[in-house]
Design a protein around this motif. Structure first.
Motif, PDB file in Angstrom:
ATOM      1  N   LEU A   1       0.815  -1.225   0.000  1.00 29.45           N
ATOM      2  CA  LEU A   1       0.000   0.000   0.000  1.00 29.45           C
ATOM      3  C   LEU A   1       0.845   1.270   0.000  1.00 29.45           C
TER       4      LEU A   1
ATOM      5  N   ALA B   1      -0.467   5.327   1.885  1.00 31.52           N
ATOM      6  CA  ALA B   1      -0.975   5.249   0.513  1.00 31.52           C
ATOM      7  C   ALA B   1      -1.334   6.667   0.073  1.00 31.52           C
TER       8      ALA B   1
ATOM      9  N   LYS C   1       1.058   3.865  -3.023  1.00 29.14           N
ATOM     10  CA  LYS C   1       0.186   3.382  -4.100  1.00 29.14           C
ATOM     11  C   LYS C   1      -0.981   4.364  -4.262  1.00 29.14           C
TER      12      LYS C   1
END
Length: 191
Positions: free
Chosen positions: A106, A139, A109
């Motif tokens: 994550l 993230a 991302k």
């Protein structure tokens, strides 16, 4: 918009096959550019997070879920709201994906979050909790535009059950365009 292929992992926060959020996700797929390759993550077989299980290695459904995120240029979450919050199945999947913490799939991302509900709140509480969870995991969650579809049952075709409200579909198109631009910001910085 880009003409380069983008790989998108799509996550529905509802397990129900005919859920409103799956219908919204289907509409998004139909509106998405043809060069998007969309893969659906299946949350139905992911066990409840347990560090005893994790210590034995990721179960196959967890490994597949993590790999789908790792391979994606961006992740699209379309989620309902249960009792003013994030569905347990979605939170559980994100908890698994957050492990191990220092090398989670994550981290950095790009994500976009949308949701639909028959109520008037449009999943605002659920989306806020998903954002908070993703923030804790480092993230990159797209700040806007937001997709908070209230009274979704009134926006479906009576015959087909598909989302056909023109105003909502135009908003989804803008959302998808913004998501692509969001993804490309991070793809360019990774070069």
């Amino acid at each position: 918009m880009s003409e380069n292929k983008l790989t998108i992992t799509a996550i529905c926060g509802s397990l129900r096959e005919g859920s409103f959020n799956r219908r919204v996700l289907k509409a998004m797929e139909e509106l998405a550019p043809t060069y998007w390759e969309i893969h659906h993550a299946d949350l139905s077989m992911i066990p409840l997070f347990n560090s005893d299980i994790e210590s034995q290695g990721d179960p196959q459904p967890v490994a597949e879920f993590k790999e789908s995120i790792r391979q994606a240029d961006g992740v699209l979450i379309v989620t309902p709201e249960y009792n003013m919050g994030i569905p347990g199945v979605l939170k559980n999947a994100l908890d698994w994906a957050s492990r191990p913490g220092k090398s989670s799939v994550l981290i950095e991302k790009p994500f976009a979050i949308a949701g639909a509900t028959p109520g008037g709140g449009g999943t605002a509480q659920s989306q806020a909790q998903v954002r908070q969870t993703l923030l804790a995991m480092n993230a990159y969650t797209m700040p806007g535009p937001k997709i908070l579809i209230g009274s979704v049952h009134d926006k479906l075709n009576e015959t087909t059950g598909e989302l056909d409200d023109e105003s909502t579909l135009r908003h989804l198109e803008r959302f998808l365009t913004a998501f692509e631009e969001w993804i490309l910001v991070f793809k360019q910085t990774q070069k």
